[in-house]
Design a protein around this motif. Structure first.
Motif, PDB file in Angstrom:
ATOM      1  N   ALA A 139       0.816  -1.224   0.000  1.00 16.48           N
ATOM      2  CA  ALA A 139       0.000   0.000   0.000  1.00 16.48           C
ATOM      3  C   ALA A 139       0.849   1.274   0.000  1.00 16.48           C
ATOM      4  O   ALA A 139       0.308   2.375   0.021  1.00 16.48           O
ATOM      5  CB  ALA A 139      -0.934  -0.008   1.201  1.00 16.48           C
ATOM      6  N   GLY A 140       2.195   1.122   0.010  1.00 15.89           N
ATOM      7  CA  GLY A 140       3.046   2.305  -0.126  1.00 15.89           C
ATOM      8  C   GLY A 140       3.728   2.776   1.140  1.00 15.89           C
ATOM      9  O   GLY A 140       4.182   3.914   1.222  1.00 15.89           O
ATOM     10  N   GLN A 196      -0.011   6.911   1.364  1.00 16.36           N
ATOM     11  CA  GLN A 196       1.197   6.680   0.577  1.00 16.36           C
ATOM     12  C   GLN A 196       2.399   7.408   1.170  1.00 16.36           C
ATOM     13  O   GLN A 196       2.255   8.417   1.848  1.00 16.36           O
ATOM     14  CB  GLN A 196       0.989   7.209  -0.841  1.00 16.36           C
ATOM     15  N   ASP A 197       3.583   6.887   0.837  1.00 19.65           N
ATOM     16  CA  ASP A 197       4.841   7.525   1.228  1.00 19.65           C
ATOM     17  C   ASP A 197       4.940   7.779   2.725  1.00 19.65           C
ATOM     18  O   ASP A 197       5.441   8.818   3.167  1.00 19.65           O
ATOM     19  CB  ASP A 197       5.059   8.825   0.438  1.00 19.65           C
ATOM     20  N   ASP A 222      -1.112  10.454   4.282  1.00 19.19           N
ATOM     21  CA  ASP A 222       0.027  10.397   3.363  1.00 19.19           C
ATOM     22  C   ASP A 222       1.224  11.117   3.977  1.00 19.19           C
ATOM     23  O   ASP A 222       1.069  12.067   4.753  1.00 19.19           O
ATOM     24  CB  ASP A 222      -0.319  11.099   2.038  1.00 19.19           C
TER      25      ASP A 222
END
Ligand code: UD1
Ligand code: CA
Length: 460
Positions: free
Chosen positions: A253-254, A273-274, A291
Motif C-alpha cells: 500500500a506504499g 502513501q509515502d 500520506d
C-alpha cells in the motif's frame, strides 16, 4: 437456498506446554487473545450461532471473552473431561441445529482467514469439506489418505499410522465445514478404539465416505493459517508470521519500513502513501496514518489518527489522540487520551498533553503539562508552562484564546481563561482570568541588594 451457519470452536485443551496460569486460548498474539482472533474472523462471515467448547480454566475464559465480545452472543459448552476432538464436538450437539452447516475451528489456531473459511464453506457441496495442506514435515499430524483416483478415504492419526501412512505429506488442519445433520448422525457412533483411546473427530470422514459422500478439500493461502499454538516458541513464531503478513500488506500500500522485522502492529493500521516508519515502532488498536507521515524510532502509537505530513520524532507515546495535518511532535512527547492537535500545530520534547485541544499553528514546545485545556490558534505556550488542572478532588478547565502568548514557567491555576492576544509574563502563577490584549504578571517583584557579600568559609 440459504442454510444456517454455526461455528464450533474447540478450546478445552489445557495447554500444559505453555507453562502458564492462564488458559492457552487467552494467551495473546498481536495484542489479542488467540480465541479473540478466531471469534473476530468468524464474525467477518455471516454466522448464526457461535459455540465455544471450553474445559480447563473455562470460567476464566468465559469471563474474559464475554467482557470483550459482549456484542457476540456465544453459547458456552463445558467439556469437563478432554476425551478427544470428536467428544468435544459431541458435547456441543445439544446446542446445534438439526440442519444447516458448521465450521469446526480450534481456539489455539488463531490465524485462519475469513477468506479461507468462505472457500471452505463454498466447497462443502456434499456434506463435508476440509482444510488440508502438503507439508515437508508432517510428523505428529493426522494424514490424509486418498484412493487411487485421489478421493479422500480417511484421516489417520500419527500414532495410528502404519509406516507407509507416515510417509504421507498431506496433513489434516483439523478445520472442517460439515453439515449438521451428519454431525448428529456420526458423532454418537464414534468409538475410542485407537492408539490414544480418544474419540477422534477425524473418524467422521470414514463414515461419510462409507455413505458415498465425496469429501472436498481445499488448501489455505498461507501456511500460518493452520498453525496451532502449543508452546511459547510456536506462539512467538506465529506472531512473527502474522507481523510479516501485516507489514507486507502495508508495503504493497506504499509504506516504507526501515526494517520490516522491527515494527509491531497489534491491531489494525491503515496508512496512506509515502509513509515512513523507523525501527522499534509499535502500533496498537486501530490506527490511521495519512500520506507522507514520518515516524521516527521507538514511537508507540495506540488508537490514534494522524493526518497527512505529520512528523513524529523519536520516542513519542501517542494514545487515543487525533492529530491534524502537518503537525510536528517530539522527541519524547506523551499525548494521552483526548488530545486533539489541529493542523500545523507543534508539540515539542518532554511535553505531556491530556484531554486538550491545541489550535491551528499553536506551539507547546518544551517541558509542559497541558491537561483539560482548550488552546486557540497561533498561541505560544512557553517552556515549562503547566496547567494546574487538579485540586485533589476536581479537574478544572483552562482556556487560552487565539494569539495569546504564555511566557516560560507559568502556572495556570484552573479554572482560568486567558483572553485572545493576551500576554502572560514568564514565571507567573495565574489564578484569575486575563482579559484580551492585556499583560498579566503574577510573580514577586525583583529586589536588588547592592554590594552583597556572600558568606565565606572559615578554615579550621
Ligand atoms: C487433531 C486432529 C489431527 C490434526 C490436528 C491438527 C483429531 C483426532 N486429530 O490432532 O488430525 O492433524 O488436530 O492440529 O482430531 N480439544 C478439545 N477437547 C478435547 C481434545 C481437543 O477441546 O478433548 C481441542 C484442543 O484444545 C485443540 C484442538 O481441539 O484446540 C485440537 O486438539 P489437539 O490435541 O491439539 O489435536 P490432535 O487431537 O492432536
Ligand atoms: Ca491430542
Amino acid at each position: 437456498m440459504t442454510s444456517s451457519l454455526s461455528v464450533i470452536i474447540l478450546a478445552a485443551g489445557k495447554g500444559t506446554r505453555m507453562q502458564s496460569a492462564k488458559p492457552k486460548v487467552l494467551q495473546t498474539l498481536a495484542g489479542k487473545s488467540l480465541l479473540g482472533h478466531v471469534l473476530d474472523t468468524c464474525h467477518q462471515l455471516t454466522v448464526d450461532e457461535t459455540i465455544v467448547v471450553h474445559g480447563f480454566g473455562g470460567e476464566q475464559v468465559q469471563t474474559a471473552i464475554t467482557d470483550q465480545y459482549a456484542h457476540l452472543s456465544i453459547t458456552w459448552v463445558a467439556q469437563t473431561e478432554q476425551l478427544g476432538t470428536g467428544h468435544a464436538v459431541k458435547v456441543a450437539l445439544a446446542q446445534l441445529p438439526k440442519d444447516g452447516q458448521s465450521l469446526i475451528l480450534y481456539g489455539d489456531v488463531p490465524l485462519v482467514s475469513s477468506c479461507t473459511l468462505t472457500k471452505l464453506q463454498t466447497a462443502n457441496n456434499e456434506g463435508v469439506s476440509m482444510l488440508t495442506l502438503t507439508v515437508d514435515n508432517p510428523f505428529g499430524l493426522g494424514r490424509i489418505k486418498r484412493d487411487r483416483v485421489g478421493n479422500i478415504e480417511a484421516i489417520v492419526e500419527q500414532k495410528d499410522a502404519s509406516s507407509d501412512e507416515q510417509k504421507i505429506q498431506e496433513i489434516n488442519s483439523g478445520i472442517y465445514c460439515v453439515d449438521n445433520a451428519l454431525l448428529h448422525k456420526y458423532l454418537p457412533k464414534l468409538s475410542n478404539d485407537n492408539a490414544q483411546q480418544e474419540y477422534y473427530l477425524t473418524d467422521i470422514v470414514k463414515m461419510a465416505v462409507a455413505d458415498g459422500i465425496n469429501i472436498a478439500a481445499i488448501e489455505p493461502e498461507h501456511t500460518f493459517e493452520i498453525e496451532g499454538v502449543n508452546n511459547r516458541q510456536q506462539l512467538a513464531s506465529l506472531e512473527r508470521s502474522w507481523q510479516g503478513k501485516l507489514v507486507q500488506d502495508l508495503q504493497v500500500a506504499g509504506v516504507q519500513f526501515a526494517d520490516p522485522t522491527r515494527v509491531d502492529i497489534r491491531g489494525t493500521l491503515t496508512a496512506g502513501q509515502d509513509v515512513f516508519v523507523d525501527v522499534g515502532v509499535v502500533f496498537e488498536g486501530d490506527c490511521t496514518l495519512g500520506d507522507n507521515v514520518y515516524i521516527e524510532a521507538g514511537c508507540i502509537i495506540k488508537n490514534a489518527q494522524i493526518g497527512n505530513a505529520c512528523h513524529l520524532k523519536p520516542y513519542c507515546v501517542v494514545d487515543q489522540a487525533h492529530i491534524g495535518a502537518g503537525v510536528d511532535i517530539g522527541p519524547f512527547a506523551h499525548l494521552r487520551p483526548g488530545t486533539v492537535l489541529a493542523d500545523s500545530s507543534r508539540v515539542g520534547n518532554f511535553v505531556e498533553i491530556k484531554k486538550s485541544t491545541i489550535g491551528h499553528g499553536s506551539k507547546v514546545n518544551h517541558l509542559s503539562y497541558i491537561g483539560d485545556a482548550t488552546i486557540g490558534t497561533n498561541v505560544n505556550v512557553g517552556a515549562g508552562v503547566i496547567t494546574c488542572n487538579y485540586d485533589g478532588v476536581n479537574k478544572s478547565q483552562t482556556v487560552i484564546n487565539d494569539n495569546a502568548f504564555v511566557g516560560s514557567n507559568v502556572s495556570l491555576v484552573a479554572p482560568v481563561t486567558i483572553g485572545s492576544t493576551a500576554t502572560v509574563a514568564a514565571g507567573s502563577v495565574i489564578t484569575d482570568d486575563v482579559d484580551a490584549d492585556a499583560l498579566a504578571l503574577g510573580r514577586a517583584r525583583q529586589v536588588q541588594k547592592t554590594n552583597f557579600q556572600r558568606p565565606t568559609k572559615t578554615s579550621k
